[in-house]
Scaffold this motif. Sequence first.
Motif, PDB file in Angstrom:
ATOM      1  N   CYS A  54     104.682 129.944  83.225  1.00  0.00           N
ATOM      2  CA  CYS A  54     103.399 130.316  82.600  1.00  0.00           C
ATOM      3  C   CYS A  54     102.288 129.334  82.987  1.00  0.00           C
ATOM      4  O   CYS A  54     101.147 129.740  83.258  1.00  0.00           O
ATOM      5  CB  CYS A  54     103.526 130.355  81.076  1.00  0.00           C
ATOM      6  N   VAL A  55     102.627 128.052  83.013  1.00  0.00           N
ATOM      7  CA  VAL A  55     101.632 127.020  83.368  1.00  0.00           C
ATOM      8  C   VAL A  55     101.176 127.211  84.815  1.00  0.00           C
ATOM      9  O   VAL A  55      99.972 127.166  85.113  1.00  0.00           O
ATOM     10  CB  VAL A  55     102.212 125.597  83.173  1.00  0.00           C
ATOM     11  N   CYS A 105      97.934 130.379  78.668  1.00  0.00           N
ATOM     12  CA  CYS A 105      99.031 130.045  79.594  1.00  0.00           C
ATOM     13  C   CYS A 105      99.414 128.567  79.508  1.00  0.00           C
ATOM     14  O   CYS A 105     100.595 128.225  79.438  1.00  0.00           O
ATOM     15  CB  CYS A 105      98.649 130.381  81.031  1.00  0.00           C
ATOM     16  N   LEU A 106      98.391 127.690  79.532  1.00  0.00           N
ATOM     17  CA  LEU A 106      98.685 126.256  79.568  1.00  0.00           C
ATOM     18  C   LEU A 106      99.326 125.789  78.260  1.00  0.00           C
ATOM     19  O   LEU A 106     100.107 124.830  78.248  1.00  0.00           O
ATOM     20  CB  LEU A 106      97.415 125.446  79.857  1.00  0.00           C
ATOM     21  N   TYR A 146     108.187 128.364  80.333  1.00  0.00           N
ATOM     22  CA  TYR A 146     106.906 127.693  80.063  1.00  0.00           C
ATOM     23  C   TYR A 146     106.290 127.159  81.367  1.00  0.00           C
ATOM     24  O   TYR A 146     105.090 127.323  81.612  1.00  0.00           O
ATOM     25  CB  TYR A 146     107.080 126.565  79.035  1.00  0.00           C
TER      26      TYR A 146
END
Length: 404
Positions: free
Chosen positions: A64-65, A97-98, A61
């Motif tokens: 991704c951020v 993404c966020l 995660y």
Amino acid sequence: GSEAALNALTLVFPIQMLMVALAIGTGVGVNALLARTLGQRNREKASKVAENGLFLATVIYIICVLFGLFGIKAYISSQTRNALVLSMSVDYLRICCLLSFGVVFFSIFEKLLQATGRSLYSTIGQVTGAIINMILDPTLIYGFNLGVQGAAYATVIGQILSALLLAVFHMRLNKEFDHGLAYTKPNKRIIKEIYSIGLSAIIAQALMSFMVYAMNLILKFDASAQTAYGLFYKVQQFVLLMSFGLRDAITPIIAFSYGMQNKKRVKDGIKYGLIYTIVLMVAGTLITELFPNFFATLFNAGQSRIYFISAVRIISISFVFAGINIAFQGVYQALNGGMESLVVSLLRQAILILPLAWGFSKLVIQYDMDVSLIWYAFVITEVLSCVVGWVFLSRIEKKKMVFD
């Protein structure tokens, strides 16, 4: 606007696939290792495997951020020069993404539930997410007039709610091991074991993502062709889903018979697996060849409709061969032929398809030929891969089927 929006979705798709690839591949490793550890009745290690899976989800995660904050603009600009498409794609992908913790944690919880034999609950979570997404999509896009951003919010909210649902199922039902932060401490050995299993799944999924991205670059000279390819990809996944399902059914049957050293059952498993696959793929081909207009309307193809229909008509010829290639990969995995499986993946999604499509696109641009020439690259690729796959199969049968 709708044409630009469709094009934007085509461009962001590879990154969405890549996020899923990382999460699902990690999940596959967690699933297999957890099931094996539970089989060994090692509760302590099982707890660590499960919680390390959740630790890895957190790491994915964060990646991704970071991409959502710093990488999106460069990624989208590489595929389009259209300012509207660029801004739509960036808006959509940034939200995905966020807020990607939904899809990332869902993938891990799903595999944790499957590892303890609770697949029904992971299915409930999946269906719930899909329904929420379907309800929110039109509401946010048209009702609140959020456009592409509305589509992104609908997607991530669906993912987050299904992940929360699976988290509850996991905490309530998975009593075979202990939960808690004590087990979350990253354990090098366990993480290594997870990825020794999951890495090939990540590579296989990431290859798909890489291929779609590369095709977007090859088709950059014509936005309608780009969009048509993105829409066709959905039709293809829908048809090939049947052969993926069959592959996942025949792999354990063949592996079990191979473990029993029962040559006849292995041969029967391969034979009937291939026959059923071919029958299903012929049906899939007929449906797409006969009703391309239905799919064009279903996916709201708009200006790219003519391109889309020619893509469906041409690429559908390859479905039978693609199905056989997918079945071959299941057979190889059952007979410990991981390498052969990887080679067929590489041929289908990079080594053959990309140079062919690129070469055809150059002919189209230089001699002002019909864009549909590029779609033949898919047919040639699947046929050639099928020949290679067949050679591999005969080799594996000779080598591995020597039972005393």
